[in-house]
Design an enzyme around this catalytic site. Structure first.
Site, PDB file in Angstrom:
ATOM      1  N   GLU A 137       0.810  -1.252  -0.004  1.00 43.85           N
ATOM      2  CA  GLU A 137       0.023   0.086   0.101  1.00 43.85           C
ATOM      3  C   GLU A 137       0.830   1.124   0.014  1.00 43.85           C
ATOM      4  OE1 GLU A 137      -2.511  -0.521   3.296  1.00 43.85           O
ATOM      5  OE2 GLU A 137      -3.784  -2.025   2.122  1.00 43.85           O
ATOM      6  N   HIS A 188      -3.630 -10.327  12.760  1.00 44.95           N
ATOM      7  CA  HIS A 188      -4.664 -11.434  12.979  1.00 44.95           C
ATOM      8  C   HIS A 188      -6.299 -10.798  12.169  1.00 44.95           C
ATOM      9  CE1 HIS A 188      -2.548 -14.046  15.333  1.00 44.95           C
ATOM     10  NE2 HIS A 188      -2.119 -13.059  16.091  1.00 44.95           N
ATOM     11  N   GLU A 251       7.931 -16.453  -3.912  1.00 44.36           N
ATOM     12  CA  GLU A 251       8.118 -15.167  -4.351  1.00 44.36           C
ATOM     13  C   GLU A 251       9.711 -14.905  -4.469  1.00 44.36           C
ATOM     14  OE1 GLU A 251       5.775 -11.842  -3.262  1.00 44.36           O
ATOM     15  OE2 GLU A 251       7.022 -10.248  -4.800  1.00 44.36           O
ATOM     16  N   GLY A 348      32.668   0.244 -19.907  1.00 49.19           N
ATOM     17  CA  GLY A 348      32.954   1.388 -20.142  1.00 49.19           C
ATOM     18  C   GLY A 348      31.798   2.425 -20.630  1.00 49.19           C
ATOM     19  N   GLY A 349      32.109   3.426 -21.326  1.00 51.52           N
ATOM     20  CA  GLY A 349      31.060   4.613 -21.696  1.00 51.52           C
ATOM     21  C   GLY A 349      29.767   3.667 -22.393  1.00 51.52           C
TER      22      GLY A 349
HETATM   23  C1  LIG Z   1       8.587  -2.317  -9.561  1.00 50.27           C
HETATM   24  C2  LIG Z   1       7.955  -2.923  -8.331  1.00 50.27           C
HETATM   25  C3  LIG Z   1       7.111  -3.942  -8.452  1.00 50.27           C
HETATM   26  C4  LIG Z   1       6.284  -4.419  -7.593  1.00 50.27           C
HETATM   27  N1  LIG Z   1       5.536  -5.567  -7.573  1.00 50.27           N
HETATM   28  C5  LIG Z   1       4.705  -5.783  -6.426  1.00 50.27           C
HETATM   29  C6  LIG Z   1       3.408  -6.502  -6.633  1.00 50.27           C
HETATM   30  O1  LIG Z   1       3.265  -7.081  -7.707  1.00 50.27           O
HETATM   31  N2  LIG Z   1       2.747  -6.584  -5.424  1.00 50.27           N
HETATM   32  C7  LIG Z   1       2.853  -6.117  -4.202  1.00 50.27           C
HETATM   33  O2  LIG Z   1       1.990  -6.173  -3.388  1.00 50.27           O
HETATM   34  N3  LIG Z   1       3.821  -5.360  -4.170  1.00 50.27           N
HETATM   35  C8  LIG Z   1       4.759  -4.900  -5.178  1.00 50.27           C
HETATM   36  N4  LIG Z   1       5.897  -4.234  -4.795  1.00 50.27           N
HETATM   37  C9  LIG Z   1       6.317  -3.730  -3.638  1.00 50.27           C
HETATM   38  C10 LIG Z   1       7.400  -4.361  -3.008  1.00 50.27           C
HETATM   39  O3  LIG Z   1       7.188  -5.294  -2.428  1.00 50.27           O
HETATM   40  C11 LIG Z   1       7.754  -3.290  -1.896  1.00 50.27           C
HETATM   41  O4  LIG Z   1       8.203  -1.834  -2.618  1.00 50.27           O
HETATM   42  C12 LIG Z   1       8.445  -3.748  -0.648  1.00 50.27           C
HETATM   43  O5  LIG Z   1       7.869  -4.736  -0.002  1.00 50.27           O
HETATM   44  C13 LIG Z   1       9.161  -2.547   0.173  1.00 50.27           C
HETATM   45  O6  LIG Z   1       8.037  -1.862   0.674  1.00 50.27           O
HETATM   46  P1  LIG Z   1       8.283  -0.143   0.626  1.00 50.27           P
HETATM   47  O7  LIG Z   1       8.368   0.047  -0.682  1.00 50.27           O
HETATM   48  O8  LIG Z   1       6.857   0.427   1.086  1.00 50.27           O
HETATM   49  O9  LIG Z   1       9.263   0.223   1.224  1.00 50.27           O
HETATM   50  P2  LIG Z   1       9.146   0.385   3.077  1.00 50.27           P
HETATM   51  O10 LIG Z   1       8.535  -0.677   3.922  1.00 50.27           O
HETATM   52  O11 LIG Z   1       8.651   1.877   3.353  1.00 50.27           O
HETATM   53  O12 LIG Z   1      10.696   0.753   3.572  1.00 50.27           O
HETATM   54  C14 LIG Z   1      11.552   1.707   3.136  1.00 50.27           C
HETATM   55  C15 LIG Z   1      12.801   1.326   3.687  1.00 50.27           C
HETATM   56  O13 LIG Z   1      13.043   1.206   5.101  1.00 50.27           O
HETATM   57  C16 LIG Z   1      13.539  -0.145   5.267  1.00 50.27           C
HETATM   58  N5  LIG Z   1      12.805  -0.929   6.282  1.00 50.27           N
HETATM   59  C17 LIG Z   1      11.325  -0.930   6.739  1.00 50.27           C
HETATM   60  N6  LIG Z   1      11.207  -1.564   7.673  1.00 50.27           N
HETATM   61  C18 LIG Z   1      12.229  -1.837   8.371  1.00 50.27           C
HETATM   62  C19 LIG Z   1      12.836  -2.562   9.516  1.00 50.27           C
HETATM   63  N7  LIG Z   1      11.938  -3.305  10.334  1.00 50.27           N
HETATM   64  N8  LIG Z   1      14.064  -2.815   9.763  1.00 50.27           N
HETATM   65  C20 LIG Z   1      14.998  -2.289   8.907  1.00 50.27           C
HETATM   66  N9  LIG Z   1      14.768  -1.769   7.867  1.00 50.27           N
HETATM   67  C21 LIG Z   1      13.547  -1.471   7.642  1.00 50.27           C
HETATM   68  C22 LIG Z   1      13.258  -0.975   4.257  1.00 50.27           C
HETATM   69  O14 LIG Z   1      14.177  -2.082   4.021  1.00 50.27           O
HETATM   70  C23 LIG Z   1      13.319   0.142   2.926  1.00 50.27           C
HETATM   71  O15 LIG Z   1      14.959   0.272   2.870  1.00 50.27           O
HETATM   72  C24 LIG Z   1       6.618  -3.900  -6.243  1.00 50.27           C
HETATM   73  C25 LIG Z   1       7.732  -2.892  -6.006  1.00 50.27           C
HETATM   74  C26 LIG Z   1       8.319  -2.218  -7.294  1.00 50.27           C
HETATM   75  C27 LIG Z   1       9.098  -1.193  -6.939  1.00 50.27           C
END
Ligand SMILES: Cc1cc2nc3c(=O)[nH]c(=O)nc-3n(C[C@H](O)[C@H](O)[C@H](O)COP(=O)(O)OP(=O)(O)OC[C@H]3O[C@@H](n4cnc5c(N)ncnc54)[C@H](O)[C@@H]3O)c2cc1C
Length: 387
Positions: A137, A188, A251, A348-349
């Site tokens: 989300e 849950h 996945e 390279g480039g």
């Molecule tokens: C091209 C692309 C395709 C995707 N396809 C799908 C899809 O088909 N379906 C779907 O549901 N999702 C999809 N995603 C979403 C993807 O799974 C999420 O981007 C990913 O799980 C990370 O969530 P976020 O981007 O909200 O990052 P956030 O959860 O906001 O995290 C931001 C940063 O904080 C770090 N962080 C967060 N919590 C912690 C913690 N507890 N400890 C340490 N570090 C933490 C993370 O590692 C990250 O570096 C896709 C994303 C992209 C970019």
């Protein structure tokens, strides 16, 4: 590997003749239907919808799925072989888009009723419908237990409100396997609904522009009083968190395989280039520093691939590999990060120019350590096992 070795050392051959046949047929398909066009699709930001049907017709989409719903069952290495060959033309976006069913359908196959499987699995395997998985989300992807999209039961429907983002194949999906909140806060209160794109109250953003994976369409999806029939509830209400975690295992395996193929392609392209390109009057392969870079790359790719296969084999026997698959994904991504960086350096480039395979691999690779659980989340999982 010779049979004598297999017997003596208990060496397990992951791929047999049947896997090789599947691999060859996918490669033939890709050489004919994808390779000549993939550069144009990358620039256009999508591949033709008709490719799903073509891939469905030759069994690519159904590999590893039950025969009862039009699939071609087999062990985990059939799907790995297919995934590797989908990656071979060097477009991660194509592999992710065409393969989005592999994150969307497993929860339906595992938890769906026979009617749900007939309606939502069979036509996807045939390439007639496109399926996507919608968990992430706008408010966050890593903290899965904190899902905010609500589904409130009213009579024969769930009324869904909220949004999902970064959904692979989201623009064109006919159905999404969608995580929603049906109960209390936390893990849950989460359930899965199968939501069809033509349901009133369902809408989709423009295609999101991305660093890489250009050939896959990625979307934000909005639900505004979206009325989903209760028959579309997947499994038990409020038991969806377990389904999400279960699905992550396969996945993450797919992402590890994609990372290993990315490294392999970067290595192959670099090996070719150093044999042709000259500097200071000799081929690049004449420079020891570049040879050693390639040796490190080759060693790491092989180690990563073997580890991934080993974990896959254990998953296939039913063993719990949550820690190991998290390690395999992280390791494969570390290797592909280095391999793609080094490949661009070796070119390279030219490696920085659009149209160079290594340039695309470098961009496409970046998502692999973010999607399906970030590197940091993998480490959090692993730490729970080792500490
Ligand atoms: C091209 C692309 C395709 C995707 N396809 C799908 C899809 O088909 N379906 C779907 O549901 N999702 C999809 N995603 C979403 C993807 O799974 C999420 O981007 C990913 O799980 C990370 O969530 P976020 O981007 O909200 O990052 P956030 O959860 O906001 O995290 C931001 C940063 O904080 C770090 N962080 C967060 N919590 C912690 C913690 N507890 N400890 C340490 N570090 C933490 C993370 O590692 C990250 O570096 C896709 C994303 C992209 C970019």
């Amino acid at each position: 590997m010779p049979d004598a070795f297999s017997k003596k050392a208990g060496y397990q051959q992951y791929f047999g003749k049947a896997h090789d046949m599947v691999r060859r047929s996918v490669k033939e398909f890709m050489d004919k239907e994808v390779v000549p066009f993939v550069d144009d699709w990358e620039e256009a930001g999508e591949f033709p919808r008709s490719l799903y049907k073509k891939a469905g017709d030759v069994g690519i989409l159904g590999t590893g799925y039950p025969e009862a719903y039009g699939g071609i069952p087999g062990d985990i290495f059939f799907q790995i072989a297919v995934c590797e060959e989908l990656m071979r033309p060097g477009s991660g976006g194509l592999a992710a888009g065409l393969g989005s069913l592999n994150i969307a359908l497993p929860p339906i196959v595992r938890r769906g009723t026979p009617e749900q499987k007939e309606r939502f699995v069979r036509p996807v395997l045939a390439g007639d419908r496109i399926a996507a998985l919608a968990v992430t989300e706008p408010g966050g992807g890593s903290d899965v237990a904190n899902i905010q999209t609500t589904a409130v039961r009213k009579g024969g429907h769930y009324v869904v409100n909220g949004s999902k983002t970064f959904i692979t194949s989201g623009v064109r999906a006919d159905q999404i396997t969608c995580a929603v909140r049906t109960g209390e806060a936390g893990s849950h209160g989460i359930s899965f609904l199968i939501i069809e794109a033509d349901t009133p109250g369902y809408s989709v953003s423009e295609k999101l522009k991305k660093t890489g994976w250009w050939a896959s369409d990625t979307a934000e999806i909005f639900f505004d009083g979206c009325r989903v029939p209760v028959e579309n509830l997947l499994g038990e209400e409020n038991k969806g968190f377990y389904t999400i975690m279960e699905n992550f295992q396969s996945e993450r395996l797919q992402l590890a395989v994609m990372a290993n193929m990315t490294s392999q392609l970067a290595l192959e392209a670099s090996l070719e280039y150093v044999k042709e390109r000259e500097a200071f009057g000799k081929k690049l392969k004449g420079f020891q520093v570049l040879r050693h870079k390639l040796v490190d790359m080759a060693t790491e790719v092989e180690a990563s691939r073997e580890f991934t296969y080993r974990v896959a084999a254990k998953i296939d026997t039913g063993l719990d590999q949550i820690k190991e698959i998290s390690m395999a994904k992280n390791f494969a991504c570390q290797v592909s990060d280095r391999a793609t960086y080094d490949a661009v350096q070796i070119f390279g480039g030219y490696g920085y120019m659009r149209g160079a395979l290594v340039e695309r691999l470098y961009r496409d690779n970046r998502i692999l350590s973010i999607g399906g659980g970030t590197t940091e989340i993998m480490k959090e999982i692993i730490s729970k096992f080792i500490l």
